[in-house]
Design a protein around this motif. Structure first.
Motif, PDB file in Angstrom:
ATOM      1  N   LYS A 105      14.782  14.470  -7.491  1.00 13.72           N
ATOM      2  CA  LYS A 105      13.477  15.121  -7.580  1.00 13.72           C
ATOM      3  C   LYS A 105      12.624  14.612  -8.742  1.00 13.72           C
ATOM      4  O   LYS A 105      11.928  15.370  -9.410  1.00 13.72           O
ATOM      5  CB  LYS A 105      13.640  16.643  -7.655  1.00 13.72           C
ATOM      6  N   LEU A 106      12.669  13.300  -8.961  1.00 12.17           N
ATOM      7  CA  LEU A 106      11.832  12.699  -9.994  1.00 12.17           C
ATOM      8  C   LEU A 106      10.388  12.608  -9.512  1.00 12.17           C
ATOM      9  O   LEU A 106      10.116  12.583  -8.312  1.00 12.17           O
ATOM     10  CB  LEU A 106      12.343  11.297 -10.334  1.00 12.17           C
ATOM     11  N   GLN A 107       9.472  12.539 -10.453  1.00 14.61           N
ATOM     12  CA  GLN A 107       8.070  12.328 -10.115  1.00 14.61           C
ATOM     13  C   GLN A 107       7.887  10.889  -9.648  1.00 14.61           C
ATOM     14  O   GLN A 107       8.298   9.948 -10.344  1.00 14.61           O
ATOM     15  CB  GLN A 107       7.188  12.598 -11.343  1.00 14.61           C
ATOM     16  N   PRO A 108       7.286  10.670  -8.473  1.00 13.34           N
ATOM     17  CA  PRO A 108       7.072   9.297  -8.007  1.00 13.34           C
ATOM     18  C   PRO A 108       6.268   8.474  -9.024  1.00 13.34           C
ATOM     19  O   PRO A 108       5.364   8.994  -9.680  1.00 13.34           O
ATOM     20  CB  PRO A 108       6.297   9.483  -6.705  1.00 13.34           C
ATOM     21  N   ARG A 109       6.611   7.196  -9.112  1.00 11.27           N
ATOM     22  CA  ARG A 109       5.979   6.318 -10.106  1.00 11.27           C
ATOM     23  C   ARG A 109       5.932   4.907  -9.549  1.00 11.27           C
ATOM     24  O   ARG A 109       6.834   4.475  -8.834  1.00 11.27           O
ATOM     25  CB  ARG A 109       6.773   6.354 -11.415  1.00 11.27           C
ATOM     26  N   TYR A 110       4.886   4.171  -9.920  1.00  9.19           N
ATOM     27  CA  TYR A 110       4.683   2.798  -9.435  1.00  9.19           C
ATOM     28  C   TYR A 110       4.373   1.885 -10.609  1.00  9.19           C
ATOM     29  O   TYR A 110       3.623   2.253 -11.519  1.00  9.19           O
ATOM     30  CB  TYR A 110       3.507   2.777  -8.438  1.00  9.19           C
ATOM     31  N   GLN A 111       4.944   0.684 -10.588  1.00 10.29           N
ATOM     32  CA  GLN A 111       4.667  -0.290 -11.646  1.00 10.29           C
ATOM     33  C   GLN A 111       4.913  -1.693 -11.123  1.00 10.29           C
ATOM     34  O   GLN A 111       5.858  -1.927 -10.361  1.00 10.29           O
ATOM     35  CB  GLN A 111       5.561  -0.031 -12.870  1.00 10.29           C
ATOM     36  N   THR A 112       4.077  -2.628 -11.528  1.00 13.18           N
ATOM     37  CA  THR A 112       4.279  -4.043 -11.222  1.00 13.18           C
ATOM     38  C   THR A 112       4.215  -4.847 -12.517  1.00 13.18           C
ATOM     39  O   THR A 112       3.356  -4.597 -13.362  1.00 13.18           O
ATOM     40  CB  THR A 112       3.203  -4.576 -10.258  1.00 13.18           C
ATOM     41  N   LYS A 120       0.864  -1.186   0.000  1.00 11.72           N
ATOM     42  CA  LYS A 120       0.000   0.000   0.000  1.00 11.72           C
ATOM     43  C   LYS A 120       0.897   1.232   0.000  1.00 11.72           C
ATOM     44  O   LYS A 120       1.936   1.238   0.670  1.00 11.72           O
ATOM     45  CB  LYS A 120      -0.900   0.042   1.234  1.00 11.72           C
ATOM     46  N   ASP A 121       0.501   2.284  -0.755  1.00 12.11           N
ATOM     47  CA  ASP A 121       1.338   3.482  -0.761  1.00 12.11           C
ATOM     48  C   ASP A 121       0.509   4.761  -0.844  1.00 12.11           C
ATOM     49  O   ASP A 121      -0.712   4.725  -1.040  1.00 12.11           O
ATOM     50  CB  ASP A 121       2.381   3.419  -1.885  1.00 12.11           C
ATOM     51  N   SER A 122       1.193   5.881  -0.684  1.00 11.53           N
ATOM     52  CA  SER A 122       0.549   7.187  -0.650  1.00 11.53           C
ATOM     53  C   SER A 122       0.072   7.642  -2.018  1.00 11.53           C
ATOM     54  O   SER A 122      -0.617   8.666  -2.124  1.00 11.53           O
ATOM     55  CB  SER A 122       1.512   8.222  -0.063  1.00 11.53           C
ATOM     56  N   MET A 123       0.428   6.896  -3.077  1.00 17.83           N
ATOM     57  CA  MET A 123      -0.084   7.201  -4.417  1.00 17.83           C
ATOM     58  C   MET A 123      -1.426   6.515  -4.665  1.00 17.83           C
ATOM     59  O   MET A 123      -2.009   6.651  -5.736  1.00 17.83           O
ATOM     60  CB  MET A 123       0.939   6.771  -5.480  1.00 17.83           C
ATOM     61  N   GLY A 124      -1.892   5.739  -3.687  1.00 21.52           N
ATOM     62  CA  GLY A 124      -3.174   5.067  -3.801  1.00 21.52           C
ATOM     63  C   GLY A 124      -3.105   3.650  -4.313  1.00 21.52           C
ATOM     64  O   GLY A 124      -4.142   3.014  -4.542  1.00 21.52           O
ATOM     65  N   ASN A 125      -1.897   3.117  -4.476  1.00 23.37           N
ATOM     66  CA  ASN A 125      -1.750   1.748  -4.967  1.00 23.37           C
ATOM     67  C   ASN A 125      -1.938   0.749  -3.833  1.00 23.37           C
ATOM     68  O   ASN A 125      -1.349   0.900  -2.751  1.00 23.37           O
ATOM     69  CB  ASN A 125      -0.360   1.556  -5.584  1.00 23.37           C
ATOM     70  N   VAL A 126      -2.749  -0.274  -4.065  1.00 24.76           N
ATOM     71  CA  VAL A 126      -2.944  -1.381  -3.135  1.00 24.76           C
ATOM     72  C   VAL A 126      -2.886  -2.659  -3.965  1.00 24.76           C
ATOM     73  O   VAL A 126      -3.635  -2.813  -4.939  1.00 24.76           O
ATOM     74  CB  VAL A 126      -4.297  -1.299  -2.402  1.00 24.76           C
ATOM     75  N   GLU A 127      -1.999  -3.575  -3.584  1.00 23.47           N
ATOM     76  CA  GLU A 127      -1.799  -4.751  -4.431  1.00 23.47           C
ATOM     77  C   GLU A 127      -1.269  -5.913  -3.604  1.00 23.47           C
ATOM     78  O   GLU A 127      -0.506  -5.721  -2.652  1.00 23.47           O
ATOM     79  CB  GLU A 127      -0.797  -4.395  -5.536  1.00 23.47           C
ATOM     80  N   ILE A 128      -1.681  -7.118  -3.955  1.00 24.88           N
ATOM     81  CA  ILE A 128      -1.133  -8.345  -3.374  1.00 24.88           C
ATOM     82  C   ILE A 128      -0.133  -8.917  -4.376  1.00 24.88           C
ATOM     83  O   ILE A 128      -0.498  -9.285  -5.496  1.00 24.88           O
ATOM     84  CB  ILE A 128      -2.227  -9.384  -3.072  1.00 24.88           C
TER      85      ILE A 128
END
Length: 248
Positions: free
Chosen positions: A128-135, A79-87
């Motif tokens: 100072k990159l823009q935060p990013r999420y990927q699976t 879970k993260d502050s970008m709103g991602n929730v994943e198993i």
């Protein structure tokens, strides 16, 4: 090629057992410090973690690192502050570019089974990159007796890999006994280096026919350049699962 290979034995890593967490540190981390092992190029952290059921890492901040988890077995809830929730499950690679700052938690919500994974941190080229999420998922079938490209620089990635903000490549393989794979050194910047980590799940791995890794061992490879080949062979009685980092 006159590659120089230095083995880091599993038992020589930093170690802590917190009850809920059994962890080994390749590089200085938390209460473990060794001035000889603080980083390797842009590679800053390789922690091999086993988290017990219904426990985990509470919400905590990160910034200015590329942080990713390679799931070996079990399940991990992110879970993260970008709103991602994943198993996340075995074969998944969860990647976060923390950039200017994120908060996340990592929990094993399974009632009975531990989760076993690698946590890896890499320093990007730019701050100072823009935060990013990927699976992305790299199933066992794709890694068996094959070297699968998992992470590549954003400048030359395609849809088959996760993009990272530096000259860095990650691969993974699951070699059955007697099988070999060959890696051709990548990258733009010279000189090149590589780090190999054999997970602590079984099997032995021979590098270039001369150096053997056993469960949990790692190897620092230097004196290599783009186009050189590194040969890996499973020489134990069990499958050898390993990750390879090819970096400037």
């Amino acid at each position: 090629m006159s590659a120089q290979i230095v083995v880091r034995k599993s038992a020589d890593r930093g170690y802590a057992n917190h009850g809920w967490l059994d962890t080994h540190h390749t590089f200085s981390f938390a209460s473990y410090f060794d001035y000889k092992f603080q980083s390797f190029g842009s590679l800053r952290v390789i922690n091999e973690d086993i988290v017990q059921p219904t426990t985990g890492f509470g919400a905590h901040p990160h910034r200015e690192f590329e942080i990713f988890s390679y799931i070996i077995s079990g399940e991990l809830q992110h879970k993260d502050s970008m709103g991602n929730v994943e198993i996340l499950k075995a074969g998944d690679v969860q990647f976060t570019s923390a950039g200017t700052g994120i908060t996340h938690s990592e929990y094993n919500i399974h009632p009975t089974l531990p989760v076993h994974f690698l946590q890896i941190w890499v320093k990007p080229d730019n701050p100072k990159l823009q935060p990013r999420y990927q699976t992305m998922t790299f199933p066992k079938t794709s890694k068996t007796n094959n070297l699968v490209h998992i992470i590549s620089p954003v400048a030359d990635q395609d849809n088959s890999t996760i993009g990272i903000n530096t000259d860095f490549h990650m691969y993974a393989s699951l070699l059955e006994p007697g099988h070999k794979v060959v890696h051709t050194v990548q990258g733009i910047k010279e000189p090149r280096r590589a780090y190999i980590h054999l997970t602590s799940t079984g099997g032995n791995l021979k590098i270039n026919g001369i150096t053997t890794l056993r469960q949990g061992d790692g190897a620092f490879v230097t004196e290599i350049k783009q186009g050189d080949e590194i040969v890996f062979e499973s020489v134990g009685n069990e499958n050898a699962e390993f990750v390879l980092f090819d970096l400037a």
